[in-house]
Design an enzyme around this catalytic site. Structure first.
Site, PDB file in Angstrom:
ATOM      1  N   GLY A 212      37.379 -36.377   0.560  1.00 33.11           N
ATOM      2  CA  GLY A 212      36.263 -37.344   0.670  1.00 33.11           C
ATOM      3  C   GLY A 212      35.576 -37.623   2.140  1.00 33.11           C
ATOM      4  O   GLY A 212      36.101 -36.943   3.020  1.00 33.11           O
ATOM      5  N   GLY A 214      35.530 -41.101   4.639  1.00 27.69           N
ATOM      6  CA  GLY A 214      35.920 -42.439   4.708  1.00 27.69           C
ATOM      7  C   GLY A 214      37.266 -42.562   5.670  1.00 27.69           C
ATOM      8  O   GLY A 214      37.590 -41.474   6.344  1.00 27.69           O
ATOM      9  N   GLU A 235      32.995 -31.241  -1.587  1.00 30.87           N
ATOM     10  CA  GLU A 235      31.900 -31.903  -1.981  1.00 30.87           C
ATOM     11  C   GLU A 235      31.033 -32.042  -0.707  1.00 30.87           C
ATOM     12  O   GLU A 235      30.074 -31.636  -0.423  1.00 30.87           O
ATOM     13  CB  GLU A 235      32.147 -33.090  -2.745  1.00 30.87           C
ATOM     14  CG  GLU A 235      30.970 -33.847  -3.318  1.00 30.87           C
ATOM     15  CD  GLU A 235      31.273 -34.878  -4.164  1.00 30.87           C
ATOM     16  OE1 GLU A 235      31.007 -35.952  -3.874  1.00 30.87           O
ATOM     17  OE2 GLU A 235      31.718 -34.574  -5.206  1.00 30.87           O
ATOM     18  N   GLY A 333      31.825 -36.750  -7.965  1.00 35.07           N
ATOM     19  CA  GLY A 333      32.600 -35.562  -8.200  1.00 35.07           C
ATOM     20  C   GLY A 333      34.246 -35.812  -8.425  1.00 35.07           C
ATOM     21  O   GLY A 333      34.850 -34.755  -8.471  1.00 35.07           O
TER      22      GLY A 333
END
Length: 428
Positions: A212, A214, A235, A333
């Protein structure tokens, strides 16, 4: 429709209104794919519209129509709350539709008219092809199915994949000249680096990553630079990927699908990332109903999924879209990739979180905060990671799960969690 559109003569933004009938369902891409000028135009002419709904995920910008200024004329339907829609949702000005990101095209086809897609794009090439640039997401799944009206932005990078449209396939296009919204990489703290280190040592060379955006993902990407033959099927692609490519760690040579390619469905980052994406044939942007499909993910051996969660209970249920029982985002997702990794040969899925909130409350609890929703089921959750270590949950009993999770909780909360787990019958 197509024959009247010319590469030499762009449309005026107001021409989009000809394609917005009463009751239209308008599809707009996630984040950077927003056609700002076209949405400005719809808002400026909202009084002439009737029953128009804009369907999109994670808007960056707050807008008048999102804030409910045009009821019955121009309204927002959200599928993942973002900075531009979170407060509007709390105030009751827009709707939120639960979904798995992989199923967005299916949901839109079954529950809306799919009248037209409005999207930002890169300038056309010499062959007449436009690119959706930083995006493919759910929008690219509709290429060839519904009309598109494009806002061509000189700052949008040209990317490759199934996010290309020919001039003959669009209803119109207009020009814009606006720098893309930048999101600088979040700076990891010591807790993030400890979480990243626990995961990095479990990732083998040749693994295929979904990671992801972050602080923990940035720390993890930095810690993987000595790995080799890693692949990317993710993603969101972000700035951290650039350094992993430069170091020689990320090559995609061991992937089974799209070998030697870095696969994503949208991008978020800074101008450095946008410049790297531009005309980069090593990157392919694909529609989310392929990228996030658990069956596609499962075809990649040694698939490793890393995502953040906000709270976990002692049975392993993960609440990742609410904070303190209040909606903050949506499912995205996370469950798509967790399921896919489960069926991947050698696959692993990690959910990461700090052990406690900034005011000292435990993020691992006997039961989820009232109002919180389960994003990833206990039967699917594989590993949970805090700065105190890794809890392995897959295939373990409720008692073993509780023990493992208490062991990675903040030390100040472990005695209380143990007592409450016994009271709840999870520990004997």
């Amino acid at each position: 429709m197509a024959n009247s559109v010319s590469l030499d003569h762009p449309n005026e933004p107001a021409d989009v209104l000809e394609h917005i009938p009463p009751g239209a369902d308008v599809i707009v891409p996630i984040q950077l794919g927003e056609p700002v000028t076209l949405l400005d135009t719809l808002e400026a002419h909202a009084e002439s519209l009737e029953g128009v709904h804009i369907h999109r995920m994670d808007p960056y910008l707050r807008r008048r129509y999102i804030d409910g200024e045009f009821p019955g004329r121009l309204e927002h339907v959200d599928y993942f709350l973002g900075a531009g829609s979170r407060e509007a949702f709390w105030a009751g000005h827009c709707d939120l539709v639960p979904n798995h990101f992989s199923e967005m095209p299916l949901l839109l086809r079954s529950s809306t008219k799919c009248t037209i897609a409005l999207a930002a794009a890169s300038p056309p090439d010499e062959h007449g092809y436009f690119s959706l640039g930083t995006n493919a997401d759910y929008t690219a799944a509709f290429i060839g199915e519904i009309p598109f009206f494009l806002e061509v932005n000189e700052h949008m990078p040209r990317t490759f994949g199934h996010n290309q449209l020919h001039i003959s396939q669009i209803a119109g296009w207009c020009r814009a000249d606006r720098p893309l919204h930048e999101v600088p990489p979040a700076k990891p703290d010591d807790r993030d680096h400890r979480i990243a280190a626990s995961i990095a040592e479990r990732i083998p060379d040749g693994a295929c990553l979904q990671i992801g955006v972050g602080r923990v993902p940035n720390a993890l990407l930095a810690s993987l630079r000595d790995h080799r033959h890693l692949g990317l099927h993710t993603e969101a692609i972000s700035d951290g990927v650039l350094d992993l490519v430069t170091s020689g760690a990320l090559t995609g040579t061991r992937k089974r699908q799209q070998r030697n390619k870095h696969v994503a469905t949208f991008a978020v980052g800074t101008k450095r990332l946008f410049d790297w994406l531009d005309d980069n044939t090593a990157v392919t942007m694909e529609p989310v109903d392929w990228v996030n499909d658990p069956r596609v993910v499962a075809n990649e051996p040694n698939f490793v999924s890393i995502n953040a969660t906000s709270e976990v209970d002692l049975m392993g249920q993960a609440a990742s879209e609410t904070i303190g029982g209040r909606y903050w985002s949506s499912s995205g997702g996370q469950a798509d990739f967790a399921r896919g990794a489960m069926y991947s040969p050698g696959g692993q899925a990690f959910l990461v979180l700090h052990s406690a909130t900034s005011d000292g409350r435990s993020r691992i609890n006997p039961r989820l905060t009232p109002g919180s929703v389960v994003t990833t089921l206990k039967n699917t959750v594989d590993h949970v990671v805090t700065e105190y270590g890794v809890a392995e949950l897959r295939g373990r009993s409720l008692a073993k799960r509780a023990e493992s999770l208490i062991a990675i909780a903040h030390p100040e909360h472990r005695d209380r969690l143990t007592a409450e787990a016994r009271k709840a019958g999870l520990l004997h």
